[in-house]
Scaffold this active site. Structure first.
Site, PDB file in Angstrom:
ATOM      1  N   SER A 171       1.433 -16.741 -16.743  1.00  0.00           N
ATOM      2  CA  SER A 171       0.582 -17.191 -17.723  1.00  0.00           C
ATOM      3  C   SER A 171      -0.958 -15.773 -17.573  1.00  0.00           C
ATOM      4  O   SER A 171      -1.173 -15.223 -16.522  1.00  0.00           O
ATOM      5  CB  SER A 171      -0.035 -18.496 -17.356  1.00  0.00           C
ATOM      6  N   SER A 172      -1.025 -15.164 -19.415  1.00  0.00           N
ATOM      7  CA  SER A 172      -1.970 -14.451 -18.679  1.00  0.00           C
ATOM      8  C   SER A 172      -3.400 -15.196 -17.991  1.00  0.00           C
ATOM      9  O   SER A 172      -4.422 -14.429 -17.799  1.00  0.00           O
ATOM     10  CB  SER A 172      -2.066 -13.447 -20.297  1.00  0.00           C
ATOM     11  N   ARG A 173      -3.340 -16.021 -18.683  1.00  0.00           N
ATOM     12  CA  ARG A 173      -4.898 -16.685 -17.482  1.00  0.00           C
ATOM     13  C   ARG A 173      -4.480 -16.866 -16.125  1.00  0.00           C
ATOM     14  O   ARG A 173      -5.855 -17.445 -16.291  1.00  0.00           O
ATOM     15  CB  ARG A 173      -4.841 -18.019 -18.605  1.00  0.00           C
ATOM     16  N   HIS A 209       3.756 -10.124 -19.604  1.00  0.00           N
ATOM     17  CA  HIS A 209       4.057 -10.315 -17.834  1.00  0.00           C
ATOM     18  C   HIS A 209       5.744 -10.871 -18.029  1.00  0.00           C
ATOM     19  O   HIS A 209       6.245 -10.745 -19.402  1.00  0.00           O
ATOM     20  CB  HIS A 209       3.379 -11.049 -17.194  1.00  0.00           C
ATOM     21  N   HIS A 265       7.555 -12.874 -20.660  1.00  0.00           N
ATOM     22  CA  HIS A 265       7.750 -12.619 -21.725  1.00  0.00           C
ATOM     23  C   HIS A 265       8.591 -11.694 -22.096  1.00  0.00           C
ATOM     24  O   HIS A 265       9.049 -11.662 -23.149  1.00  0.00           O
ATOM     25  CB  HIS A 265       5.680 -11.409 -22.316  1.00  0.00           C
ATOM     26  N   GLN A 282      -6.823 -19.377 -33.753  1.00  0.00           N
ATOM     27  CA  GLN A 282      -6.502 -20.457 -32.452  1.00  0.00           C
ATOM     28  C   GLN A 282      -6.879 -20.690 -31.403  1.00  0.00           C
ATOM     29  O   GLN A 282      -7.055 -21.268 -30.497  1.00  0.00           O
ATOM     30  CB  GLN A 282      -4.965 -20.138 -32.053  1.00  0.00           C
ATOM     31  N   ASP A 328       4.740 -22.807 -23.511  1.00  0.00           N
ATOM     32  CA  ASP A 328       4.587 -24.132 -24.288  1.00  0.00           C
ATOM     33  C   ASP A 328       4.923 -24.564 -25.425  1.00  0.00           C
ATOM     34  O   ASP A 328       5.195 -25.089 -26.543  1.00  0.00           O
ATOM     35  CB  ASP A 328       3.714 -22.984 -25.155  1.00  0.00           C
ATOM     36  N   MET A 345       0.817 -12.570 -27.849  1.00  0.00           N
ATOM     37  CA  MET A 345      -0.834 -12.432 -27.640  1.00  0.00           C
ATOM     38  C   MET A 345      -1.325 -10.388 -26.213  1.00  0.00           C
ATOM     39  O   MET A 345      -2.670 -10.756 -26.167  1.00  0.00           O
ATOM     40  CB  MET A 345      -1.838 -13.311 -27.064  1.00  0.00           C
ATOM     41  N   GLN A 356       4.096 -26.224 -27.977  1.00  0.00           N
ATOM     42  CA  GLN A 356       4.132 -25.183 -29.729  1.00  0.00           C
ATOM     43  C   GLN A 356       5.916 -25.198 -30.139  1.00  0.00           C
ATOM     44  O   GLN A 356       5.698 -24.703 -31.410  1.00  0.00           O
ATOM     45  CB  GLN A 356       3.310 -23.642 -28.766  1.00  0.00           C
TER      46      GLN A 356
HETATM   47  P1  AMP Z   1       0.850 -15.672 -25.665  1.00  0.00           P
HETATM   48  O1  AMP Z   1       1.027 -13.948 -25.475  1.00  0.00           O
HETATM   49  O2  AMP Z   1       0.746 -16.627 -24.755  1.00  0.00           O
HETATM   50  O3  AMP Z   1       0.328 -16.240 -26.964  1.00  0.00           O
HETATM   51  O4  AMP Z   1       2.803 -16.437 -25.099  1.00  0.00           O
HETATM   52  C1  AMP Z   1       3.911 -15.689 -26.099  1.00  0.00           C
HETATM   53  C2  AMP Z   1       4.619 -16.122 -25.815  1.00  0.00           C
HETATM   54  O5  AMP Z   1       5.417 -15.820 -24.667  1.00  0.00           O
HETATM   55  C3  AMP Z   1       5.456 -17.723 -26.057  1.00  0.00           C
HETATM   56  O6  AMP Z   1       6.401 -18.098 -26.751  1.00  0.00           O
HETATM   57  C4  AMP Z   1       5.341 -18.448 -24.899  1.00  0.00           C
HETATM   58  O7  AMP Z   1       5.525 -19.491 -24.680  1.00  0.00           O
HETATM   59  C5  AMP Z   1       5.952 -17.118 -24.439  1.00  0.00           C
HETATM   60  N1  AMP Z   1       5.316 -17.867 -22.600  1.00  0.00           N
HETATM   61  C6  AMP Z   1       4.002 -17.272 -21.598  1.00  0.00           C
HETATM   62  N2  AMP Z   1       4.404 -17.092 -21.035  1.00  0.00           N
HETATM   63  C7  AMP Z   1       5.356 -17.132 -20.310  1.00  0.00           C
HETATM   64  C8  AMP Z   1       6.696 -18.195 -19.285  1.00  0.00           C
HETATM   65  N3  AMP Z   1       6.144 -17.985 -18.076  1.00  0.00           N
HETATM   66  N4  AMP Z   1       7.443 -18.170 -19.584  1.00  0.00           N
HETATM   67  C9  AMP Z   1       8.967 -18.240 -20.459  1.00  0.00           C
HETATM   68  N5  AMP Z   1       7.671 -18.101 -21.540  1.00  0.00           N
HETATM   69  C10 AMP Z   1       6.321 -17.693 -21.727  1.00  0.00           C
END
Ligand code: AMP
Length: 300
Positions: free
Chosen positions: A200-202, A40, A43, A67, A165, A36, A168
């Site tokens: 996490s982006s959050r 960071h 990703h 979602q 996740d 999304m 997921q």
């Molecule tokens: P998102 O942009 O949050 O939807 O995440 C995109 C992908 O990056 C998903 O497969 C997440 O599980 C993965 N992801 C997010 N944060 C991390 C992290 N800290 N370590 C590894 N993968 C991550």
């Protein structure tokens, strides 16, 4: 290794499919990393894995309205496309697929509830009803629908998801198996800050004080893991103690703390020798999730 200057940004379905056909005719293997955006190091670790394994790497950047439940952070989710594409260029990504919501859901207004009422969906397996699915109604339907659409458009040979996740990835693995898609689903380990907080982006929603408390999630997972490795099998007691530990360090609502089988996500049995510990808890308005896979003789 690709020439870093060759990153292409694609915004339409037609352009995406055209690139894919060209790669197919060249016999190239394609990896997809769905995101999304607001990228960071977590990703980037997925992208690096994709780069090692495939001839072509596609990163999708799409904040998927379907979602997000009503009242969640869809509107405020950080959107940083320019910065993201710059970083992906340096990582040798071939293509960024960044469609507008109107491209993906042309018949709706791109609001989560509007999309949910108008679009065809991919119904997730029953695994979507537990853990995060129990707290975020409709969330995994949004995930399986967008990932299904991306798989159809990009036709990847493999797709990389983060262990962060955990539920997921389990749902996507089952979707791929149930729908007989020939896509290899690869799980990449969780990338953490030096103090253990899963990136996490959050995390940027956290105040300084909350950011200081947030690593307690990982510390609590580690202490549960220690107890399991020491032979503790009273799961109810472990969960109760972990809940108390999080509450006393300043967490608000604990959505769940659970101990399950790492392959099936069924509740753990006393005879199990492997577990996944999963947590979702709130610090102020920010919901944090994390997990840890534990074996009787060590962490993995
Ligand atoms: P998102 O942009 O949050 O939807 O995440 C995109 C992908 O990056 C998903 O497969 C997440 O599980 C993965 N992801 C997010 N944060 C991390 C992290 N800290 N370590 C590894 N993968 C991550």
């Amino acid at each position: 290794m690709s020439n870093p200057s060759c990153l292409t940004i694609v915004r339409t379905l037609e352009d995406m499919q055209q690139h894919r056909s060209q790669w197919t005719s060249q016999g190239q293997r394609v990896a997809l990393v769905p995101t999304m955006g607001n990228l960071h190091e977590g990703h980037f670790s997925l992208v690096k894995l994709a780069r090692e394994r495939a001839d072509r790497v596609v990163v999708s950047i799409f904040v998927n309205p379907l979602q997000f439940a009503q009242g969640e952070d869809f509107e405020h989710y950080p959107r940083t496309l320019e910065q993201d594409t710059l970083a992906l260029t340096l990582l040798g990504v071939d293509l960024v697929f960044a469609p507008d919501a109107s491209v993906i859901y042309p018949d709706s207004l791109s609001m989560a509830n509007e999309v949910a009422q108008t679009t065809t969906i991919v119904a997730p397996p029953s695994l979507a009803g537990i853990l995060c699915g129990a707290n975020r109604p409709g969330h995994f339907t949004g995930v399986t629908t967008i990932v299904g659409k991306l798989f159809h458009l990009v036709e990847p040979d493999m797709a990389i998801f983060g262990q962060k996740d955990y539920q997921q990835v389990a749902i996507i693995r089952q979707m791929v198996k149930d729908l007989n898609w020939s896509i290899e689903v690869i799980t990449a380990p969780t990338t953490r800050a030096p103090d253990g907080l899963a990136l996490s982006s959050r995390n940027q929603y956290l105040t300084n004080k909350q950011r200081f408390v947030a690593p307690r999630i990982y510390q609590t997972l580690l202490s549960m893991a220690d107890r399991l490795m020491d032979g503790e099998r009273n799961f109810v007691k472990l969960v109760k103690q972990a809940t108390e530990a999080l509450k006393s360090s300043g967490f608000g609502q604990i959505d769940y703390i659970d101990i399950r089988h790492p392959d099936t996500l069924r509740p753990s049995l006393a005879t199990d020798q492997r577990w996944v510990l999963l947590m979702a808890a709130r610090l102020g308005n920010t919901r944090l999730i994390d997990n840890l896979v534990v074996e009787a003789d060590g962490l993995s």
